[in-house]
Design an enzyme around this catalytic site. Structure first.
Site, PDB file in Angstrom:
ATOM      1  CG  ASP A  82      16.341  43.053   7.624  1.00  0.00           C
ATOM      2  OD1 ASP A  82      15.796  44.180   7.574  1.00  0.00           O
ATOM      3  OD2 ASP A  82      15.812  42.073   8.168  1.00  0.00           O
TER       4      ASP A  82
ATOM      5  CD  GLU B  11      14.402  47.300  13.288  1.00  0.00           C
ATOM      6  OE1 GLU B  11      13.260  47.740  13.076  1.00  0.00           O
ATOM      7  OE2 GLU B  11      14.831  46.264  12.740  1.00  0.00           O
TER       8      GLU B  11
ATOM      9  CG  MET C 203      13.259  47.416   9.051  1.00  0.00           C
ATOM     10  SD  MET C 203      11.677  47.092   8.240  1.00  0.00           S
ATOM     11  CE  MET C 203      10.538  47.333   9.601  1.00  0.00           C
TER      12      MET C 203
ATOM     13  CB  THR D  24      16.091  39.489   3.861  1.00  0.00           C
ATOM     14  OG1 THR D  24      16.194  40.396   4.956  1.00  0.00           O
ATOM     15  CG2 THR D  24      17.489  39.132   3.387  1.00  0.00           C
TER      16      THR D  24
END
Length: 640
Positions: free
Chosen positions: A209, A315, A254, A207
Site C-alpha cells: 500500500d 480502494e 488496492m 506493505t
C-alpha cells in the site's frame, strides 16, 4: 517451476557496501520524539521513549574474536503478502551465516499466530535457497492476527509471545509487515524490555500500500513491485480502450485508505481521470460532486466523438466522502450496539432493518438510497486490524459507474424536456475492474529484491548489535544499492494515537498522500489536459533485467528522494569543515561568525520542526476522519 523462476533464483541482490563487513549500531546524539500525542506515546513506552536513531557503520572490533551464534525468529506478519518479503528472510539468513556462524534462524508459521502458539520451523539453507527472489509469503506463511487492544487480552498475548521467545532461547525476533503489524512490534518490544526478556525485537517495513512512509522510511518492501504490476495492467486496459473506443473503464485499485498506489499508477499510465481521496477530502467533495465531475468528463469527451475513457479509483475513496464516512461510523457504532444487545443474526436483510432505526436521519436516508449490493458491503463485519469497513469488498467502481449512468440519463431527460440545449449522446458503456490480488504475490522487482535483501541484512545487524524496538530502514535509494545507507529508526518515533474499539492507543498511522508532494504535483500539472487528450502510457511488463530493471520505478522514490543522498553527504561535509575550522586556537572572528550563523540555523531548524509537528498532529482517530464515531446512546441523546 517455470524457466523464469529458475533463472530468477540465481539472481544475487546487490548488498550495500556497509553490510559487506561487520557493523555496529552508532547512536545519534539527538533524542527522538514521536509524531504526535507525546504524552500518550511516552506513557506507552516508558523504558524505550527517547531512544536515538542508530546508523549501521563499520565496526572497529578485533575480527580475530568470533562473535557468538544467535538464535533469531522471523515472522511474515499482516494478512497481505508483499513482494520481496522472502528476500528479507534470505538477507537475514545470509547475515547470520556470514557474521554469526553457527546461528539458527526459526520461521514462525502463519504470522504472529505462530509466535503465540510456538509454531515454527527451522530454516535450513536449502529451504532459503528455494525461495530467493520469489513472490508471496509461502515460505512460512503469513496471517492477520494482531495483539488485542483490550488490556487483559493484550497482556495474555504478550505473555504467550514471551513464553515462546524464552522457550526457544531467541536472541532476536524480526517481524516483517506494515503499519499495524509494526505497531504490535513496538508494543511487544516494550513489554519485553520491561520484563527483562533478552529477545531483541526488530521491525521491517513491508506493505504494497505504500502507507509506511516518511522521511525516516523512504520505501517499504513490495510497493515498487505492486506499482509496476498494476501500472502494466492499467496500461493494457488503456490501450484497449483507445483501440475499441466504446468503453469507459472504471478501475478500482488496492491500497486501503491512502491513494498512493492509484497516484503512482496514474503518473505511470496517464489515464483520463484518477481520483485521489486525500484531495477530495481537502475539497470537501460529496458523492454528488464526484459523480457530477465524472459525468462532465464523459459528456465533454462524447462531444468530440470519444465514447471511451479510463478512470482510476482508490480502494479507500469511499472513506474520504464526508456523508459516506459519517454513515460508516454510525454503522460501526450500530453493529457494536447490536453485539452488546446479544443480536447475532447474520441474515443481511435482518441486519439492515435492525440498524436502520439506529442511524441518524441523513445517514439512514443515504443508506436506503444506495443499491442493495452496496448496502450489504457497507454492513460487513469490521476489520480487526483497524476497526474499519472492509474496503476491498466495497465495489466503489461499480457504484460510481451506475451513478454516472443515472446522472447522464437525468441530464438528457432534462435537455429533452426543456429543449434549451442539446445534451451530447454520451453512449456511456462502463466496464468495471478491481485490481487487488493480482500484484500482492508477484515476483519482486529488482528494486524490491535488493531492498528486501538489504533490510533483512540490516535487521540481523541490529539484533547482533543488541538494538531493540527499531525498524530497519534504508536511505539514498535512488543511488546504486551499493551506496545505500542503513539505519535503525525507533518504532515509537513513527507513532501517534488512534482510536481502536473506542480506546485511544499508540499506533503507526498509515501515511496519507501529501498534496504538496512532488508526486501529486506532477499529476495535478497534467490531469486537466488528460481529460480530453488520449496520452495513455503503457509501461509494459515489469522488467527483471537490463537497464529498465535497475532502480526504483519512476515514481515516488525518484520524485521525492532523488537528491537526498547527495544533499545529506554535502551537509555532513560542511559540518565537518565547520567543526575543523572552530578549533581552540582559531581567530575570534572565525569563532564569532560561526556561532552567529549556527545559532541562526538552529532557530530556523526549530521553527521548521515545530511546523512539521503541527502539520502532523491530528485528533485521536483516523488520520483523515473528521467525523467522530458515536455510540447508539449518544445518537439518541443528540436526536432527542
Amino acid at each position: 517451476m517455470s524457466a523464469l523462476e529458475a533463472e530468477r533464483r540465481h539472481y544475487r541482490p546487490c548488498v550495500p557496501a556497509v553490510l559487506r563487513v561487520r557493523v555496529r549500531a552508532e547512536p545519534a546524539q539527538e533524542r527522538t520524539t514521536c509524531v504526535s500525542h507525546e504524552d500518550l506515546i511516552a506513557s506507552a513506552f516508558p523504558t524505550l521513549y527517547g531512544s536515538p536513531v542508530v546508523s549501521l557503520v563499520p565496526a572497529e572490533t578485533d575480527t580475530s574474536v568470533a562473535p557468538r551464534p544467535l538464535r533469531v525468529g522471523c515472522v511474515l506478519s499482516g494478512g497481505t503478502p508483499a513482494a520481496g518479503g522472502h528476500n528479507c528472510i534470505c538477507g537475514l539468513f545470509d547475515h547470520l551465516e556470514a557474521f554469526h556462524p553457527g546461528s539458527t534462524l526459526l520461521g514462525f508459521r502463519g504470522g504472529l499466530r505462530g509466535v503465540l502458539r510456538n509454531s515454527f520451523t527451522k530454516l535450513e539453507a536449502a529451504t532459503v535457497e528455494r525461495h530467493r527472489n520469489s513472490g508471496g509469503f509461502f515460505m512460512i506463511g503469513s496471517g492477520g492476527d494482531l495483539i488485542e487492544t483490550e488490556e487483559e487480552l493484550a497482556l495474555a498475548h504478550y505473555e504467550l509471545a514471551e513464553a515462546t521467545c524464552r522457550r526457544c532461547g531467541l536472541s532476536g525476533l524480526v517481524l516483517v509487515g506494515g503499519p499495524v503489524s509494526n505497531s504490535d512490534t513496538a508494543l511487544l518490544a516494550e513489554h519485553f524490555k520491561q520484563r527483562g526478556v533478552p529477545t531483541r525485537v526488530i521491525g521491517v517495513p513491508a506493505t504494497i500500500d505504500g502507507d509506511l512512509y516518511c522521511n525516516s522510511i523512504e520505501a517499504s518492501i513490495g510497493f515498487d513491485t505492486a506499482t509496476r504490476v498494476y501500472a502494466s495492467l492499467v496500461g493494457n486496459l488503456a490501450t484497449d480502450a483507445a483501440s475499441a473506443r466504446k468503453h469507459w473503464y472504471f478501475i478500482r485499485m488496492m491500497g486501503r485508505t491512502p491513494s498512493h498506489l492509484t497516484l503512482g499508477c496514474a503518473n505511470l499510465t496517464q489515464p483520463n481521470i484518477a481520483l485521489v481521496g486525500e484531495e477530495l477530502e481537502a475539497r470537501r467533495m460529496t458523492l454528488c460532486d464526484i459523480v457530477g465531475e465524472l459525468a462532465d468528463a464523459v459528456e465533454a469527451r462524447a462531444s468530440e466523438g470519444k465514447h471511451f475513457g479510463v478512470v482510476l479509483i482508490p480502494e479507500g475513496l469511499i472513506e474520504y466522502v464526508p456523508q459516506v464516512n459519517a454513515l460508516l461510523s454510525e454503522i460501526s457504532a450500530a453493529l457494536k450496539y447490536r453485539q452488546r444487545m446479544g443480536d447475532t443474526s447474520t441474515d443481511r436483510y435482518k441486519v439492515y432493518t435492525a440498524i436502520l432505526p439506529l442511524l441518524t436521519p441523513p445517514s439512514a436516508a443515504l443508506l436506503a438510497s444506495l443499491p442493495p449490493y452496496i448496502r450489504r458491503q457497507l454492513m460487513l463485519e469490521r476489520q480487526a486490524s483497524d476497526d474499519k469497513a472492509q474496503l476491498s469488498q466495497i465495489e466503489t467502481e461499480r457504484l460510481l459507474a451506475e451513478l454516472v449512468r443515472v446522472e447522464l440519463r437525468k441530464r438528457r431527460a432534462a435537455a429533452t424536456a426543456t429543449a434549451e440545449w442539446a445534451a451530447p449522446d454520451a453512449r456511456f458503456a462502463p466496464v468495471c475492474f478491481y485490481l487487488g490480488y493480482q500484484a500482492r504475490s508477484s515476483m519482486p522487482s529488482t528494486f524490491d529484491a535488493n531492498l528486501g535483501y538489504a533490510l533483512g541484512h540490516a535487521a540481523g545487524a541490529l539484533v547482533g548489535a543488541g538494538a531493540t524496538a527499531y525498524m530497519a530502514s534504508a536511505h539514498c535509494l535512488t543511488s546504486p544499492p551499493s551506496e545505500w545507507r542503513l539505519c535503525g529508526v525507533p518504532l515509537f518515533s513513527l507513532m501517534s494515537a488512534d482510536r481502536r474499539a473506542g480506546v485511544a492507543v499508540a499506533v503507526i498511522r498509515p501515511a496519507q498522500v501529501s498534496l504538496a508532494s512532488p508526486t501529486f504535483r506532477r499529476w495535478s500539472a497534467v490531469r486537466e489536459r488528460l481529460v480530453m487528450a488520449d496520452l495513455y502510457c503503457n509501461p509494459g511488463p515489469m522488467q527483471l533485467s537490463g537497464p529498465l530493471a535497475a532502480g526504483p520505478s519512476p515514481g515516488r522514490v525518484q520524485a521525492e528522494h532523488a537528491e537526498r543522498g547527495r544533499d545529506v553527504a554535502e551537509a555532513q561535509a560542511i559540518c565537518r569543515e565547520v567543526s575543523a575550522a572552530c578549533w581552540p586556537g582559531c581567530s575570534g572572528d572565525v569563532l564569532r561568525t560561526a556561532l552567529a550563523s549556527l545559532r541562526a540555523l538552529r532557530e530556523h531548524l526549530d521553527v521548521l520542526e515545530e511546523r512539521d509537528q503541527a502539520a502532523m498532529t491530528n485528533p485521536v482517530g483516523s488520520s483523515h476522519r473528521r467525523i467522530t464515531q458515536v455510540t447508539h446512546e449518544q445518537m439518541l441523546r443528540r436526536d432527542n
